[in-house]
Design a protein around this motif. Structure first.
Motif, short mmCIF file in Angstrom:
data_model
loop_
_atom_site.label_atom_id
_atom_site.label_comp_id
_atom_site.label_asym_id
_atom_site.label_seq_id
_atom_site.Cartn_x
_atom_site.Cartn_y
_atom_site.Cartn_z
N GLN A 19 0.83 -1.21 0.00
CA GLN A 19 0.00 0.00 0.00
C GLN A 19 0.87 1.26 0.00
N LEU A 20 1.89 1.29 0.85
CA LEU A 20 2.75 2.47 0.96
C LEU A 20 3.61 2.65 -0.29
N ARG A 21 4.05 1.55 -0.90
CA ARG A 21 4.80 1.65 -2.16
C ARG A 21 3.95 2.31 -3.23
N ALA A 22 2.69 1.89 -3.31
CA ALA A 22 1.78 2.48 -4.31
C ALA A 22 1.61 3.97 -4.06
N ASN A 52 4.82 15.89 9.12
CA ASN A 52 3.78 16.57 8.33
C ASN A 52 3.13 15.66 7.29
N ARG A 53 3.86 14.65 6.81
CA ARG A 53 3.38 13.86 5.67
C ARG A 53 3.30 12.36 5.89
N GLU A 54 4.02 11.83 6.84
CA GLU A 54 4.12 10.40 7.16
C GLU A 54 4.90 9.58 6.13
N LEU A 55 4.81 9.90 4.86
CA LEU A 55 5.47 9.13 3.81
C LEU A 55 6.27 10.10 2.95
N ILE A 56 7.58 9.88 2.85
CA ILE A 56 8.41 10.78 2.05
C ILE A 56 9.36 9.99 1.17
N LYS A 57 9.67 10.60 0.03
CA LYS A 57 10.65 10.03 -0.89
C LYS A 57 11.91 10.87 -0.77
N CYS A 58 13.05 10.20 -0.76
CA CYS A 58 14.34 10.86 -0.65
C CYS A 58 15.22 10.43 -1.82
N SER A 59 16.17 11.27 -2.16
CA SER A 59 17.08 10.98 -3.26
C SER A 59 18.51 11.14 -2.79
N VAL A 60 19.39 10.26 -3.27
CA VAL A 60 20.81 10.32 -2.94
C VAL A 60 21.56 10.71 -4.21
N LEU A 61 22.29 11.82 -4.15
CA LEU A 61 23.04 12.29 -5.31
C LEU A 61 24.30 11.46 -5.52
N ASN A 62 24.82 11.48 -6.74
CA ASN A 62 26.00 10.69 -7.08
C ASN A 62 27.23 11.06 -6.25
N TYR A 94 8.52 5.66 5.88
CA TYR A 94 7.21 5.94 6.49
C TYR A 94 7.36 5.96 8.00
N ARG A 95 6.64 6.89 8.61
CA ARG A 95 6.50 6.92 10.07
C ARG A 95 5.18 7.58 10.39
N GLU A 96 4.39 6.95 11.23
CA GLU A 96 3.11 7.53 11.62
C GLU A 96 3.36 8.82 12.40
N THR A 97 2.61 9.84 12.07
CA THR A 97 2.79 11.13 12.74
C THR A 97 2.15 11.11 14.13
N SER A 98 2.66 11.94 14.99
CA SER A 98 2.07 12.08 16.32
C SER A 98 1.13 13.29 16.37
N ARG A 99 1.06 14.01 15.25
CA ARG A 99 0.21 15.20 15.19
C ARG A 99 -1.24 14.82 14.92
N ASP A 100 -2.17 15.56 15.53
CA ASP A 100 -3.60 15.31 15.31
C ASP A 100 -4.16 16.13 14.16
N ASP A 101 -3.44 17.18 13.76
CA ASP A 101 -3.95 18.07 12.70
C ASP A 101 -3.51 17.62 11.31
N VAL A 102 -2.87 16.47 11.20
CA VAL A 102 -2.40 15.95 9.91
C VAL A 102 -3.26 14.74 9.56
N GLU A 103 -3.72 14.68 8.29
CA GLU A 103 -4.50 13.52 7.87
C GLU A 103 -3.58 12.30 7.80
N LYS A 106 -4.31 5.67 6.37
CA LYS A 106 -5.00 4.55 6.98
C LYS A 106 -4.43 3.26 6.38
N LEU A 107 -3.62 2.59 7.19
CA LEU A 107 -2.97 1.37 6.73
C LEU A 107 -3.93 0.19 6.73
#
Length: 109
Positions: A19-22, A52-62, A94-103, A106-107
């Motif tokens: 689900q998270l990969r998708a 703020n987002r729970e799921l983020i993509k990161c990039s590693v430069l050469n 991925y990490r579940e947020t501890s904030r209540d104001d962020v959507e 739903k896993l």
């Protein structure tokens, strides 16, 4: 940073990872790791972005000494996050947020 080391990564099952990969496929990298590798600033930025987002993509430069797999493992460990996927020079965490104001994502069970 005290907060980061105290948080344990959430165990994800195969359906949740799928689900998270998708969800991660359409994301643009928000964290760029360059020749200075993982700095305090990049770790702090990743921590705030995960809150703020729970799921983020990161990039590693050469120019970095780290592979995407190494960077993903180190960043996830320091932030208490789970590595969802590593492809080429990019990875998703991925990490579940501890904030209540962020959507929250739903896993599936």
């Amino acid at each position: 940073m005290e907060k980061q080391g105290m948080r344990a990564a959430q165990e994800l099952n195969k359906r949740q990872i799928k689900q998270l990969r998708a969800l991660g496929n359409h994301l643009n990298p928000l964290i760029i790791i360059g020749k200075s590798n993982l700095t305090e600033a990049s770790i702090k930025q990743a921590d705030e972005t995960l809150e703020n987002r729970e799921l983020i993509k990161c990039s590693v430069l050469n120019g970095s000494d780290l592979t995407a797999r190494d960077a993903a493992a180190q960043l996830a460990e320091q932030l208490g996050a789970s590595v969802v996927q590593v492809i080429g020079n990019r990875f998703v965490i991925y990490r579940e947020t501890s904030r209540d104001d962020v959507e929250k994502i739903k896993l599936v069970r």
